[in-house]
Design a protein around this motif. Structure first.
Motif, PDB file in Angstrom:
ATOM      1  N   CYS A  96       0.829  -1.204   0.000  1.00  0.00           N
ATOM      2  CA  CYS A  96       0.000   0.000   0.000  1.00  0.00           C
ATOM      3  C   CYS A  96       0.866   1.258   0.000  1.00  0.00           C
ATOM      4  O   CYS A  96       0.577   2.225  -0.707  1.00  0.00           O
ATOM      5  CB  CYS A  96      -0.934  -0.009   1.213  1.00  0.00           C
ATOM      6  N   VAL A  97       1.936   1.264   0.788  1.00  0.00           N
ATOM      7  CA  VAL A  97       2.844   2.417   0.808  1.00  0.00           C
ATOM      8  C   VAL A  97       3.470   2.627  -0.563  1.00  0.00           C
ATOM      9  O   VAL A  97       3.550   3.762  -1.068  1.00  0.00           O
ATOM     10  CB  VAL A  97       3.935   2.225   1.880  1.00  0.00           C
ATOM     11  N   MET A  98       3.898   1.545  -1.196  1.00  0.00           N
ATOM     12  CA  MET A  98       4.517   1.672  -2.513  1.00  0.00           C
ATOM     13  C   MET A  98       3.494   2.106  -3.567  1.00  0.00           C
ATOM     14  O   MET A  98       3.844   2.788  -4.536  1.00  0.00           O
ATOM     15  CB  MET A  98       5.179   0.359  -2.914  1.00  0.00           C
ATOM     16  N   LEU A  99       2.238   1.733  -3.372  1.00  0.00           N
ATOM     17  CA  LEU A  99       1.181   2.209  -4.265  1.00  0.00           C
ATOM     18  C   LEU A  99       0.999   3.718  -4.123  1.00  0.00           C
ATOM     19  O   LEU A  99       0.818   4.433  -5.122  1.00  0.00           O
ATOM     20  CB  LEU A  99      -0.126   1.473  -3.956  1.00  0.00           C
ATOM     21  N   THR A 135      -7.557  -7.375  10.041  1.00  0.00           N
ATOM     22  CA  THR A 135      -7.937  -7.241   8.631  1.00  0.00           C
ATOM     23  C   THR A 135      -7.819  -5.828   8.082  1.00  0.00           C
ATOM     24  O   THR A 135      -7.979  -5.632   6.874  1.00  0.00           O
ATOM     25  CB  THR A 135      -9.401  -7.685   8.439  1.00  0.00           C
ATOM     26  N   ASP A 136      -7.535  -4.835   8.914  1.00  0.00           N
ATOM     27  CA  ASP A 136      -7.701  -3.442   8.503  1.00  0.00           C
ATOM     28  C   ASP A 136      -6.738  -3.010   7.399  1.00  0.00           C
ATOM     29  O   ASP A 136      -7.113  -2.248   6.506  1.00  0.00           O
ATOM     30  CB  ASP A 136      -7.557  -2.531   9.728  1.00  0.00           C
ATOM     31  N   ILE A 137      -5.503  -3.463   7.449  1.00  0.00           N
ATOM     32  CA  ILE A 137      -4.554  -3.098   6.400  1.00  0.00           C
ATOM     33  C   ILE A 137      -4.976  -3.701   5.069  1.00  0.00           C
ATOM     34  O   ILE A 137      -4.892  -3.054   4.015  1.00  0.00           O
ATOM     35  CB  ILE A 137      -3.134  -3.558   6.777  1.00  0.00           C
ATOM     36  N   THR A 138      -5.447  -4.934   5.087  1.00  0.00           N
ATOM     37  CA  THR A 138      -5.893  -5.598   3.856  1.00  0.00           C
ATOM     38  C   THR A 138      -7.026  -4.812   3.209  1.00  0.00           C
ATOM     39  O   THR A 138      -7.004  -4.548   2.000  1.00  0.00           O
ATOM     40  CB  THR A 138      -6.346  -7.035   4.158  1.00  0.00           C
ATOM     41  N   LEU A 139      -8.019  -4.429   4.008  1.00  0.00           N
ATOM     42  CA  LEU A 139      -9.117  -3.623   3.484  1.00  0.00           C
ATOM     43  C   LEU A 139      -8.605  -2.293   2.958  1.00  0.00           C
ATOM     44  O   LEU A 139      -9.008  -1.846   1.864  1.00  0.00           O
ATOM     45  CB  LEU A 139     -10.153  -3.380   4.579  1.00  0.00           C
ATOM     46  N   PHE A 142      -6.971  -2.617  -0.539  1.00  0.00           N
ATOM     47  CA  PHE A 142      -7.880  -2.862  -1.656  1.00  0.00           C
ATOM     48  C   PHE A 142      -8.755  -1.640  -1.955  1.00  0.00           C
ATOM     49  O   PHE A 142      -9.013  -1.323  -3.118  1.00  0.00           O
ATOM     50  CB  PHE A 142      -8.743  -4.095  -1.388  1.00  0.00           C
ATOM     51  N   LEU A 143      -9.208  -0.939  -0.907  1.00  0.00           N
ATOM     52  CA  LEU A 143      -9.966   0.289  -1.135  1.00  0.00           C
ATOM     53  C   LEU A 143      -9.089   1.345  -1.804  1.00  0.00           C
ATOM     54  O   LEU A 143      -9.530   2.044  -2.732  1.00  0.00           O
ATOM     55  CB  LEU A 143     -10.514   0.827   0.188  1.00  0.00           C
ATOM     56  N   THR A 144      -7.852   1.463  -1.341  1.00  0.00           N
ATOM     57  CA  THR A 144      -6.929   2.435  -1.931  1.00  0.00           C
ATOM     58  C   THR A 144      -6.667   2.117  -3.393  1.00  0.00           C
ATOM     59  O   THR A 144      -6.704   3.005  -4.257  1.00  0.00           O
ATOM     60  CB  THR A 144      -5.606   2.451  -1.142  1.00  0.00           C
ATOM     61  N   ALA A 145      -6.401   0.851  -3.683  1.00  0.00           N
ATOM     62  CA  ALA A 145      -6.133   0.447  -5.066  1.00  0.00           C
ATOM     63  C   ALA A 145      -7.350   0.682  -5.953  1.00  0.00           C
ATOM     64  O   ALA A 145      -7.225   1.128  -7.105  1.00  0.00           O
ATOM     65  CB  ALA A 145      -5.724  -1.021  -5.104  1.00  0.00           C
ATOM     66  N   SER A 146      -8.551   0.417  -5.425  1.00  0.00           N
ATOM     67  CA  SER A 146      -9.764   0.630  -6.207  1.00  0.00           C
ATOM     68  C   SER A 146      -9.958   2.104  -6.537  1.00  0.00           C
ATOM     69  O   SER A 146     -10.198   2.476  -7.695  1.00  0.00           O
ATOM     70  CB  SER A 146     -10.973   0.091  -5.427  1.00  0.00           C
ATOM     71  N   LEU A 147      -9.831   2.968  -5.539  1.00  0.00           N
ATOM     72  CA  LEU A 147     -10.095   4.389  -5.744  1.00  0.00           C
ATOM     73  C   LEU A 147      -9.013   5.059  -6.581  1.00  0.00           C
ATOM     74  O   LEU A 147      -9.309   5.940  -7.400  1.00  0.00           O
ATOM     75  CB  LEU A 147     -10.248   5.080  -4.394  1.00  0.00           C
ATOM     76  N   LEU A 148      -7.770   4.653  -6.416  1.00  0.00           N
ATOM     77  CA  LEU A 148      -6.718   5.206  -7.268  1.00  0.00           C
ATOM     78  C   LEU A 148      -6.859   4.719  -8.707  1.00  0.00           C
ATOM     79  O   LEU A 148      -6.497   5.437  -9.645  1.00  0.00           O
ATOM     80  CB  LEU A 148      -5.342   4.845  -6.706  1.00  0.00           C
ATOM     81  N   SER A 149      -7.389   3.520  -8.879  1.00  0.00           N
ATOM     82  CA  SER A 149      -7.659   3.032 -10.238  1.00  0.00           C
ATOM     83  C   SER A 149      -8.710   3.896 -10.915  1.00  0.00           C
ATOM     84  O   SER A 149      -8.639   4.157 -12.126  1.00  0.00           O
ATOM     85  CB  SER A 149      -8.117   1.572 -10.192  1.00  0.00           C
ATOM     86  N   PHE A 150      -9.697   4.348 -10.141  1.00  0.00           N
ATOM     87  CA  PHE A 150     -10.698   5.262 -10.713  1.00  0.00           C
ATOM     88  C   PHE A 150     -10.037   6.558 -11.178  1.00  0.00           C
ATOM     89  O   PHE A 150     -10.316   7.047 -12.279  1.00  0.00           O
ATOM     90  CB  PHE A 150     -11.776   5.573  -9.682  1.00  0.00           C
ATOM     91  N   ALA A 165     -11.999  -6.037  -1.850  1.00  0.00           N
ATOM     92  CA  ALA A 165     -12.351  -5.372  -0.593  1.00  0.00           C
ATOM     93  C   ALA A 165     -13.614  -5.988   0.002  1.00  0.00           C
ATOM     94  O   ALA A 165     -13.730  -6.149   1.224  1.00  0.00           O
ATOM     95  CB  ALA A 165     -12.543  -3.875  -0.819  1.00  0.00           C
ATOM     96  N   THR A 166     -14.568  -6.350  -0.863  1.00  0.00           N
ATOM     97  CA  THR A 166     -15.805  -6.989  -0.400  1.00  0.00           C
ATOM     98  C   THR A 166     -15.516  -8.362   0.178  1.00  0.00           C
ATOM     99  O   THR A 166     -16.189  -8.810   1.115  1.00  0.00           O
ATOM    100  CB  THR A 166     -16.805  -7.089  -1.558  1.00  0.00           C
TER     101      THR A 166
END
Length: 512
Positions: A96-99, A135-139, A142-150, A165-166
């Protein structure tokens, strides 16, 4: 330029890996949450069933399976231990940091990418949860990757990561990306962008990723799964306070101030500047603000509030801080003394809280003194460099201080307090005394850790009344409870028990 990018990448990666992996398995699992997320994948492997989560041998429907699957894989590779239980969180925290580094560099420039990534990696709550089996880092990833993809208009990735994320934490995996994108499009008046978002094929991809496990669980467990997972763990938790002490509306304000420390010292001015710029000609900054504000607002409205809930707002906040400090280096007039002033207030409050804690837990003394020195030196460095208009030096001073603070936390502070927050030691005592046949009663708070460390399920006690009733029953039995619960027993009940061992304010008892 390529060499600069490569060197920046490796610098961010090295610092982040050091923070997340240093002494990762050196501390026992802390009650009650970490043992839950370690015991369930352990039982998945024991029952050879990776579909239906279990705990204490019974099906349970608290969370979807992705983190359990990741931990189960780590257990297969490294054995059943603390390091393996925490490995997925630490590894995904690094990803996530590298993303954030990649996206920040792409949106705002290399310098902003480095600053944003390291601001995220060194914020207290982020690196604490990265070193925890939850589980919080995993969520958050995935939320970060989804929103940055948008933002990058990679819409299929937007749906893919929303699906993951779901599978990590339920309906919010779709609700959060969908609501944040909707609010953003409403604010900028660009609903026509929906036509480009591949709604039908993207939704199909989301369903392919997210829905099979839910469908299989429904087929296997029927209404029990729907009522417990959707009904209680999502709807009821949002509408009804599970923890009355945290139900107040302002709960997440101090959580954010401490959790995003030390970058909260510059957060307000970063947000203010980014909103001004975002309204003019940088919609990405506006999107990041909407993203962070939605997460904060949603959980503020939720009746059930936990410290970890707002973690998904830290990546956009870190990117905003990265953008702001990145451009401050080019324009020294933008550097404000409000940064060291706010940091002074935060450090004083934090140190005051830590020294107050030493009064009740003297074993914290050495760690608190070490942290105090680190934070005071950090504060002095920020004051000096901001006054000299050397923003980059002030930034690196904070980063260096937080790396040292993390090392102190996991080598001095956490080991000092761990005995009070883990069942591992009393579990070892139990294994030495247990006859292998008699019933074992365990208070609910201690149950996950006790089971993880003993492989004995035991009988869960939810209240003092249940404890009193269990003691009154005939026959030999063992009890694992906290000292406070033992002291609250009547003299008659205590005389029926023999104390076999005590550790970390927990006691092992036997009734003959």
């Amino acid at each position: 330029m390529s060499k600069q990018i490569n060197s920046a990448f490796w610098l961010v990666l090295t610092i982040t890996v050091l923070i997340m992996f240093f002494n990762l398995g050196g501390i026992p699992l802390l009650d009650p949450d970490e043992p839950v997320y370690a015991e369930t994948p352990k039982e998945m492997l024991q029952f050879q069933d990776l579909v239906s989560p279990r705990i204490y041998g019974e099906y349970w429907y608290d969370k979807p399976p992705i983190y359990y699957w990741l931990v189960a894989g780590a257990f297969k590779l490294f054995g059943v231990n603390e390091f393996a239980a925490r490995l997925p969180s630490a590894l995904l925290a690094v990803v996530c940091v590298m993303l954030i580094y990649r996206s920040g560099s792409r949106f705002f420039g290399e310098r902003a990418g480095v600053v944003g990534a390291l601001a995220l990696a060194t914020s207290i709550e982020y690196f604490y949860l990265a070193k925890a089996a939850v589980t919080d880092i995993t969520l958050t990833l995935f939320l970060t990757a989804s929103l940055l993809s948008f933002v990058e208009r990679r819409y299929y990735l937007f749906y893919l990561f929303a699906g993951l994320a779901t599978l990590t934490k339920g309906p919010i995996g779709l609700l959060f990306p969908g609501a944040i994108v909707f609010l953003y499009l409403a604010v900028i008046g660009r609903f026509h962008e929906l036509k480009n978002m591949k709604l039908f094929s993207g939704t199909a991809l989301y369903l392919i990723v997210a829905m099979p496990w839910y469908w299989i669980m429904y087929q296997l467990h029927g209404a029990a799964f729907i009522d417990t997972f959707i009904g209680f763990h999502n709807i009821t938790r949002f509408t009804t306070a599970e923890h009355s002490k945290t139900a107040m509306w302002h709960f997440f304000i101090p959580v954010l101030i401490l959790g995003f420390f030390p970058w909260t010292a510059i957060m307000a001015q970063s947000i203010r500047a980014s909103l001004a710029q975002g309204r003019k000609d940088n919609p990405t900054l506006l999107f990041l603000n909407i993203w962070a504000a939605f997460i904060f607002g949603f959980f503020t409205l939720s009746s059930t509030k936990l410290v970890t809930y707002i973690l998904p707002m830290y990546p956009p906040l870190a990117m905003i801080v990265g953008w702001y400090l990145g451009r401050c280096r080019d324009d020294y007039k933008r550097v404000s003394l409000s940064w060291p002033i706010m940091l002074t207030v935060l450090v004083l409050l934090l140190l005051g809280g830590m020294f107050w804690g030493v009064r009740t837990m003297p074993e914290l003394g050495n760690g608190v003194m070490a942290l105090a020195v680190i934070f005071i030196v950090m504060l002095a460095a920020v004051w000096f460099f901001v006054a000299k208009k050397k923003t980059a030096h002030a930034f690196w001073g904070q980063v260096a201080a937080m790396v040292l603070a993390c090392i102190v936390l996991v080598t001095l502070l956490f080991p000092a307090v761990a005995p009070a927050f883990t069942t591992r030691d009393i579990a070892k005592d139990f294994s030495a005394y247990y006859d292998g046949n008699s019933p074992v009663y365990v208070m609910k708070f201690l149950h996950p850790g006790f089971t993880f460390y003993t492989d004995v399920y035991g009988i869960e006690l939810k209240s003092g009344g249940e404890l009193d009733k269990a003691i009154a029953e005939g026959g030999k039995a063992y009890f694992v409870i906290r000292e406070s619960e033992y002291n609250s027993l009547s003299e008659k009940r205590r005389t029926a028990l023999t104390v076999l061992a005590s550790s970390g304010k927990k006691v092992l008892l036997v009734k003959h």
